[in-house]
Design a protein around this motif. Structure first.
Motif, PDB file in Angstrom:
ATOM      1  N   THR A   1       5.953   0.008  -0.742  1.00  0.00           N
ATOM      2  CA  THR A   1       6.790  -0.718  -1.693  1.00  0.00           C
ATOM      3  C   THR A   1       6.698  -0.025  -3.043  1.00  0.00           C
ATOM      4  O   THR A   1       5.691  -0.132  -3.736  1.00  0.00           O
ATOM      5  CB  THR A   1       6.330  -2.176  -1.817  1.00  0.00           C
ATOM      6  OG1 THR A   1       6.392  -2.808  -0.533  1.00  0.00           O
ATOM      7  CG2 THR A   1       7.224  -2.923  -2.800  1.00  0.00           C
ATOM      8  N   ILE A   2       7.751   0.712  -3.388  1.00  0.00           N
ATOM      9  CA  ILE A   2       7.751   1.523  -4.604  1.00  0.00           C
ATOM     10  C   ILE A   2       9.026   1.240  -5.387  1.00  0.00           C
ATOM     11  O   ILE A   2      10.123   1.428  -4.868  1.00  0.00           O
ATOM     12  CB  ILE A   2       7.672   3.024  -4.262  1.00  0.00           C
ATOM     13  CG1 ILE A   2       6.374   3.336  -3.522  1.00  0.00           C
ATOM     14  CG2 ILE A   2       7.764   3.851  -5.541  1.00  0.00           C
ATOM     15  CD1 ILE A   2       6.318   4.752  -2.972  1.00  0.00           C
ATOM     16  N   PHE A   3       8.870   0.830  -6.616  1.00  0.00           N
ATOM     17  CA  PHE A   3      10.024   0.611  -7.480  1.00  0.00           C
ATOM     18  C   PHE A   3      10.317   1.828  -8.341  1.00  0.00           C
ATOM     19  O   PHE A   3      11.464   2.127  -8.645  1.00  0.00           O
ATOM     20  CB  PHE A   3       9.814  -0.629  -8.353  1.00  0.00           C
ATOM     21  CG  PHE A   3       9.778  -1.910  -7.582  1.00  0.00           C
ATOM     22  CD1 PHE A   3       8.578  -2.541  -7.308  1.00  0.00           C
ATOM     23  CD2 PHE A   3      10.947  -2.484  -7.100  1.00  0.00           C
ATOM     24  CE1 PHE A   3       8.536  -3.717  -6.584  1.00  0.00           C
ATOM     25  CE2 PHE A   3      10.919  -3.660  -6.371  1.00  0.00           C
ATOM     26  CZ  PHE A   3       9.705  -4.276  -6.118  1.00  0.00           C
ATOM     27  N   SER A   4       9.272   2.533  -8.737  1.00  0.00           N
ATOM     28  CA  SER A   4       9.458   3.751  -9.519  1.00  0.00           C
ATOM     29  C   SER A   4       8.169   4.551  -9.523  1.00  0.00           C
ATOM     30  O   SER A   4       7.077   4.013  -9.326  1.00  0.00           O
ATOM     31  CB  SER A   4       9.880   3.428 -10.956  1.00  0.00           C
ATOM     32  OG  SER A   4       8.868   2.710 -11.624  1.00  0.00           O
ATOM     33  N   ILE A   5       8.308   5.845  -9.745  1.00  0.00           N
ATOM     34  CA  ILE A   5       7.162   6.744  -9.898  1.00  0.00           C
ATOM     35  C   ILE A   5       7.391   7.551 -11.150  1.00  0.00           C
ATOM     36  O   ILE A   5       8.420   8.228 -11.278  1.00  0.00           O
ATOM     37  CB  ILE A   5       7.006   7.687  -8.689  1.00  0.00           C
ATOM     38  CG1 ILE A   5       6.854   6.878  -7.392  1.00  0.00           C
ATOM     39  CG2 ILE A   5       5.805   8.609  -8.889  1.00  0.00           C
ATOM     40  CD1 ILE A   5       6.804   7.752  -6.141  1.00  0.00           C
ATOM     41  N   ASN A   6       6.452   7.512 -12.069  1.00  0.00           N
ATOM     42  CA  ASN A   6       6.629   8.212 -13.335  1.00  0.00           C
ATOM     43  C   ASN A   6       6.627   9.722 -13.124  1.00  0.00           C
ATOM     44  O   ASN A   6       7.580  10.406 -13.476  1.00  0.00           O
ATOM     45  CB  ASN A   6       5.524   7.817 -14.311  1.00  0.00           C
ATOM     46  CG  ASN A   6       5.715   8.484 -15.665  1.00  0.00           C
ATOM     47  OD1 ASN A   6       6.827   8.821 -16.055  1.00  0.00           O
ATOM     48  ND2 ASN A   6       4.623   8.695 -16.365  1.00  0.00           N
ATOM     49  N   ALA A   7       5.575  10.243 -12.554  1.00  0.00           N
ATOM     50  CA  ALA A   7       5.458  11.690 -12.357  1.00  0.00           C
ATOM     51  C   ALA A   7       4.874  11.977 -10.991  1.00  0.00           C
ATOM     52  O   ALA A   7       4.071  11.200 -10.469  1.00  0.00           O
ATOM     53  CB  ALA A   7       4.587  12.316 -13.431  1.00  0.00           C
ATOM     54  N   MET A   8       5.288  13.093 -10.430  1.00  0.00           N
ATOM     55  CA  MET A   8       4.708  13.564  -9.166  1.00  0.00           C
ATOM     56  C   MET A   8       4.276  15.006  -9.375  1.00  0.00           C
ATOM     57  O   MET A   8       4.894  15.749 -10.150  1.00  0.00           O
ATOM     58  CB  MET A   8       5.701  13.457  -8.020  1.00  0.00           C
ATOM     59  CG  MET A   8       6.166  12.034  -7.758  1.00  0.00           C
ATOM     60  SD  MET A   8       7.185  11.876  -6.271  1.00  0.00           S
ATOM     61  CE  MET A   8       5.928  11.935  -4.991  1.00  0.00           C
TER      62      MET A   8
ATOM     63  N   GLN B   1       0.841  -1.184   0.000  1.00  0.00           N
ATOM     64  CA  GLN B   1       0.000   0.000   0.000  1.00  0.00           C
ATOM     65  C   GLN B   1       0.883   1.243   0.000  1.00  0.00           C
ATOM     66  O   GLN B   1       1.792   1.373   0.815  1.00  0.00           O
ATOM     67  CB  GLN B   1      -0.911   0.009   1.232  1.00  0.00           C
ATOM     68  CG  GLN B   1      -1.885   1.165   1.268  1.00  0.00           C
ATOM     69  CD  GLN B   1      -2.989   1.026   0.249  1.00  0.00           C
ATOM     70  OE1 GLN B   1      -3.175  -0.059  -0.322  1.00  0.00           O
ATOM     71  NE2 GLN B   1      -3.711   2.105   0.011  1.00  0.00           N
ATOM     72  N   VAL B   2       0.614   2.140  -0.913  1.00  0.00           N
ATOM     73  CA  VAL B   2       1.387   3.375  -1.024  1.00  0.00           C
ATOM     74  C   VAL B   2       0.640   4.488  -0.321  1.00  0.00           C
ATOM     75  O   VAL B   2      -0.579   4.640  -0.480  1.00  0.00           O
ATOM     76  CB  VAL B   2       1.615   3.722  -2.503  1.00  0.00           C
ATOM     77  CG1 VAL B   2       2.281   5.089  -2.633  1.00  0.00           C
ATOM     78  CG2 VAL B   2       2.470   2.654  -3.174  1.00  0.00           C
ATOM     79  N   GLN B   3       1.363   5.265   0.440  1.00  0.00           N
ATOM     80  CA  GLN B   3       0.785   6.434   1.100  1.00  0.00           C
ATOM     81  C   GLN B   3       1.584   7.672   0.734  1.00  0.00           C
ATOM     82  O   GLN B   3       2.816   7.625   0.623  1.00  0.00           O
ATOM     83  CB  GLN B   3       0.789   6.253   2.613  1.00  0.00           C
ATOM     84  CG  GLN B   3      -0.213   5.228   3.119  1.00  0.00           C
ATOM     85  CD  GLN B   3      -0.297   5.201   4.637  1.00  0.00           C
ATOM     86  OE1 GLN B   3       0.680   5.408   5.325  1.00  0.00           O
ATOM     87  NE2 GLN B   3      -1.497   4.942   5.147  1.00  0.00           N
ATOM     88  N   LEU B   4       0.879   8.781   0.550  1.00  0.00           N
ATOM     89  CA  LEU B   4       1.503  10.070   0.308  1.00  0.00           C
ATOM     90  C   LEU B   4       1.197  10.954   1.505  1.00  0.00           C
ATOM     91  O   LEU B   4       0.030  11.149   1.847  1.00  0.00           O
ATOM     92  CB  LEU B   4       0.962  10.717  -0.969  1.00  0.00           C
ATOM     93  CG  LEU B   4       1.100   9.932  -2.269  1.00  0.00           C
ATOM     94  CD1 LEU B   4       0.560  10.744  -3.440  1.00  0.00           C
ATOM     95  CD2 LEU B   4       2.538   9.537  -2.514  1.00  0.00           C
ATOM     96  N   VAL B   5       2.242  11.485   2.108  1.00  0.00           N
ATOM     97  CA  VAL B   5       2.075  12.332   3.282  1.00  0.00           C
ATOM     98  C   VAL B   5       2.592  13.724   2.964  1.00  0.00           C
ATOM     99  O   VAL B   5       3.778  13.897   2.646  1.00  0.00           O
ATOM    100  CB  VAL B   5       2.813  11.751   4.497  1.00  0.00           C
ATOM    101  CG1 VAL B   5       2.660  12.682   5.702  1.00  0.00           C
ATOM    102  CG2 VAL B   5       2.278  10.361   4.819  1.00  0.00           C
ATOM    103  N   GLU B   6       1.701  14.704   3.057  1.00  0.00           N
ATOM    104  CA  GLU B   6       2.035  16.082   2.739  1.00  0.00           C
ATOM    105  C   GLU B   6       2.317  16.868   4.010  1.00  0.00           C
ATOM    106  O   GLU B   6       1.783  16.563   5.081  1.00  0.00           O
ATOM    107  CB  GLU B   6       0.879  16.748   1.991  1.00  0.00           C
ATOM    108  CG  GLU B   6       0.523  16.084   0.692  1.00  0.00           C
ATOM    109  CD  GLU B   6      -0.975  15.959   0.488  1.00  0.00           C
ATOM    110  OE1 GLU B   6      -1.424  15.895  -0.654  1.00  0.00           O
ATOM    111  OE2 GLU B   6      -1.693  15.929   1.507  1.00  0.00           O
TER     112      GLU B   6
ATOM    113  N   ALA C   1       1.837   9.644 -10.014  1.00  0.00           N
ATOM    114  CA  ALA C   1       1.246   8.987 -11.175  1.00  0.00           C
ATOM    115  C   ALA C   1       2.186   7.919 -11.729  1.00  0.00           C
ATOM    116  O   ALA C   1       3.382   8.125 -11.812  1.00  0.00           O
ATOM    117  CB  ALA C   1       0.953  10.018 -12.251  1.00  0.00           C
ATOM    118  N   GLY C   2       1.595   6.786 -12.122  1.00  0.00           N
ATOM    119  CA  GLY C   2       2.409   5.715 -12.686  1.00  0.00           C
ATOM    120  C   GLY C   2       3.352   5.110 -11.667  1.00  0.00           C
ATOM    121  O   GLY C   2       4.562   5.022 -11.901  1.00  0.00           O
ATOM    122  N   VAL C   3       2.803   4.678 -10.541  1.00  0.00           N
ATOM    123  CA  VAL C   3       3.620   4.130  -9.458  1.00  0.00           C
ATOM    124  C   VAL C   3       3.760   2.617  -9.636  1.00  0.00           C
ATOM    125  O   VAL C   3       2.762   1.895  -9.605  1.00  0.00           O
ATOM    126  CB  VAL C   3       2.999   4.448  -8.089  1.00  0.00           C
ATOM    127  CG1 VAL C   3       3.904   3.923  -6.969  1.00  0.00           C
ATOM    128  CG2 VAL C   3       2.767   5.944  -7.941  1.00  0.00           C
TER     129      VAL C   3
END
Length: 124
Positions: free
Chosen positions: A27-34, A1-6, A98-100
């Motif tokens: 668990t993140i291998f890559s993120i296309n855009a943020m 599960q991916v979480q974004l904390v601002e 985006a694109g995680v």
């Protein structure tokens, strides 16, 4: 599960500055855009700025020259430096990834994720 904390939102006077941060965890291998979006009361959510993993950026016309987006790929973190803030910048700011890629065995499974939002208020 991916979480974004601002973090980094708050109250600032017109002409002031704020720096927003957004860290993606899990668990993140890559993120296309943020990127950062914002939504003011009674208005639709709009793109503020975005940055690809390669460093290409895109800004809304209303923030060009005042806001700067940057990214630390090693930390899966995106920043938004906001200068010369105006009352019309008041909104809830949302982080987007985006694109995680979270599953090495499924390279085409690259969903998008949103943060919970942080309030930015520009007022005297």
């Amino acid at each position: 599960q991916v979480q974004l904390v601002e973090s980094g939102g708050g109250l600032v006077q017109p002409g002031g500055s704020l720096r927003l941060s957004c860290a993606a965890s899990g668990t993140i291998f890559s993120i296309n855009a943020m990127g950062w979006y914002r939504q003011a009361p009674g208005k639709q959510r709009e793109l503020v700025a975005a940055i690809t993993s390669g460093g290409s950026t895109n800004y809304a016309d209303s923030v060009k020259g005042r806001f700067t987006i940057s990214r630390d790929n090693a930390k899966n973190t995106v920043y938004l430096q906001m200068n010369s803030l105006k009352p019309e910048d008041t909104a809830v700011y949302y982080c987007n990834a985006a694109g995680v890629r979270t599953d090495w065995k499924r390279p085409n499974f690259v969903p998008n994720y949103w943060g919970q939002g942080t309030q930015v208020t520009v007022s005297s």
